[in-house]
Design a protein around this motif. Structure first.
Motif, PDB file in Angstrom:
ATOM      1  N   TYR A 134       0.796  -1.257  -0.137  1.00 37.13           N
ATOM      2  CA  TYR A 134       0.019   0.016   0.016  1.00 37.13           C
ATOM      3  C   TYR A 134       0.671   1.225   0.088  1.00 37.13           C
ATOM      4  CZ  TYR A 134      -3.945  -2.948   1.105  1.00 37.13           C
ATOM      5  OH  TYR A 134      -5.094  -3.891   1.088  1.00 37.13           O
ATOM      6  N   TYR A 135       2.035   1.190   0.720  1.00 44.96           N
ATOM      7  CA  TYR A 135       2.881   2.373   0.749  1.00 44.96           C
ATOM      8  C   TYR A 135       3.429   2.648  -0.750  1.00 44.96           C
ATOM      9  CZ  TYR A 135       6.937   5.249   1.968  1.00 44.96           C
ATOM     10  OH  TYR A 135       8.044   6.398   1.971  1.00 44.96           O
ATOM     11  N   LEU A 161       0.470   1.124   7.338  1.00 41.37           N
ATOM     12  CA  LEU A 161       0.431  -0.085   8.539  1.00 41.37           C
ATOM     13  C   LEU A 161      -0.989   0.091   9.114  1.00 41.37           C
ATOM     14  CD1 LEU A 161       1.442  -2.352  10.111  1.00 41.37           C
ATOM     15  CD2 LEU A 161       2.635  -0.775  11.457  1.00 41.37           C
ATOM     16  N   TYR A 162      -1.248   1.113   9.571  1.00 38.61           N
ATOM     17  CA  TYR A 162      -2.799   1.548  10.013  1.00 38.61           C
ATOM     18  C   TYR A 162      -3.714   1.335   9.150  1.00 38.61           C
ATOM     19  CZ  TYR A 162      -6.865   4.429  11.191  1.00 38.61           C
ATOM     20  OH  TYR A 162      -8.017   4.760  11.561  1.00 38.61           O
ATOM     21  N   PHE A 163      -3.676   1.466   8.051  1.00 33.19           N
ATOM     22  CA  PHE A 163      -4.730   0.969   6.938  1.00 33.19           C
ATOM     23  C   PHE A 163      -4.786  -0.437   6.924  1.00 33.19           C
ATOM     24  CE2 PHE A 163      -5.807   0.011   2.511  1.00 33.19           C
ATOM     25  CZ  PHE A 163      -7.120   0.685   2.457  1.00 33.19           C
ATOM     26  N   GLY A 217     -13.494  -1.227   9.484  1.00 30.75           N
ATOM     27  CA  GLY A 217     -14.247  -0.539   8.613  1.00 30.75           C
ATOM     28  C   GLY A 217     -13.290   0.630   8.427  1.00 30.75           C
ATOM     29  N   PHE A 218     -13.705   1.442   7.284  1.00 31.25           N
ATOM     30  CA  PHE A 218     -12.924   2.594   7.041  1.00 31.25           C
ATOM     31  C   PHE A 218     -13.409   3.831   7.687  1.00 31.25           C
ATOM     32  CE2 PHE A 218     -12.676  -0.449   3.400  1.00 31.25           C
ATOM     33  CZ  PHE A 218     -11.202  -0.627   3.354  1.00 31.25           C
ATOM     34  N   LEU A 273      -6.391  -4.327  -4.508  1.00 35.37           N
ATOM     35  CA  LEU A 273      -5.478  -4.934  -3.410  1.00 35.37           C
ATOM     36  C   LEU A 273      -6.327  -4.983  -2.271  1.00 35.37           C
ATOM     37  CD1 LEU A 273      -2.444  -2.841  -4.295  1.00 35.37           C
ATOM     38  CD2 LEU A 273      -2.584  -5.407  -4.307  1.00 35.37           C
ATOM     39  N   THR A 274      -6.936  -3.892  -1.851  1.00 38.03           N
ATOM     40  CA  THR A 274      -7.968  -4.237  -0.630  1.00 38.03           C
ATOM     41  C   THR A 274      -8.597  -5.108  -0.728  1.00 38.03           C
ATOM     42  OG1 THR A 274      -7.577  -1.524  -0.243  1.00 38.03           O
ATOM     43  CG2 THR A 274      -9.174  -2.726   1.057  1.00 38.03           C
TER      44      THR A 274
END
Length: 185
Positions: free
Chosen positions: A93-94, A114-116, A125-126, A139-140
């Motif tokens: 993700y980074y 890392l948090y995500f 949840g977001f 990717l998610t």
């Protein structure tokens, strides 16, 4: 049995190894130069990393079944494989955010990535960071799918390995499956 010094020592050593593994993987995540762009090679490394996590997991299942303390070995297995899995996605993700800043609702540092990743892994949840582009959403979604596999299938394999390891330890101390005497050492 809980007062057995060997069991306590083994539990302490397992905890120390797990903490050291987590510290080493976190240090690598923050110290390795993640300055490349997100390419097909990044996806290949992600897939290769997931295969590596699966191989480590398979090896862990094997060692659990052969361990004198399979429950403790299973805890150590999870403590080893899980940080690799999480940090593999965080690094991906980074790199994606660095290559295509429009991929997420805000810019992400390594800590944000890392948090995500942990937000997705824990399924809370977001809120503040969400995927915007199709690639980020794919990717998610891939991570969510892998999460289900890791949590569901892996947990079942670990539980089965612990039960089999305990059954084998029991046979060693009480005799064979047919009630015969214990096997000679």
């Amino acid at each position: 049995m809980d007062g057995d010094p060997k069991i306590r020592r083994s539990a302490v050593l397992t905890a120390v190894r797990s903490i050291l593994t987590l510290a080493a993987v976190l240090a690598a995540y923050y110290l390795l130069p993640l300055d490349s762009t997100f390419t097909a090679g990044t996806v290949a490394v992600l897939l290769g990393g997931l295969v590596l996590v699966a191989l480590v997991f398979a090896w862990q299942v094997r060692t659990i079944m052969r361990s004198a303390r399979p429950g403790l070995r299973a805890i150590a297995g999870v403590a080893t494989a899980l940080p690799f899995f999480v940090l593999l996605f965080a690094a991906t993700y980074y790199l994606l955010e660095r290559s295509a800043p429009e991929s997420f609702t805000e810019a992400m540092s390594r800590t944000d990535a890392l948090y995500f990743t942990m937000t997705v892994f824990s399924t809370v949840g977001f809120g503040d960071i969400t995927p915007r582009t199709e690639l980020a959403r794919l990717l998610t979604t891939g991570q969510m799918t892998a999460n289900f596999l890791l949590i569901g299938v892996a947990a079942r394999f670990l539980l089965g390995a612990v039960q089999e390891g305990r059954r084998l330890r029991s046979l060693e101390t009480t005799g064979d499956e047919h009630g015969g005497p214990p096997a000679a050492p």
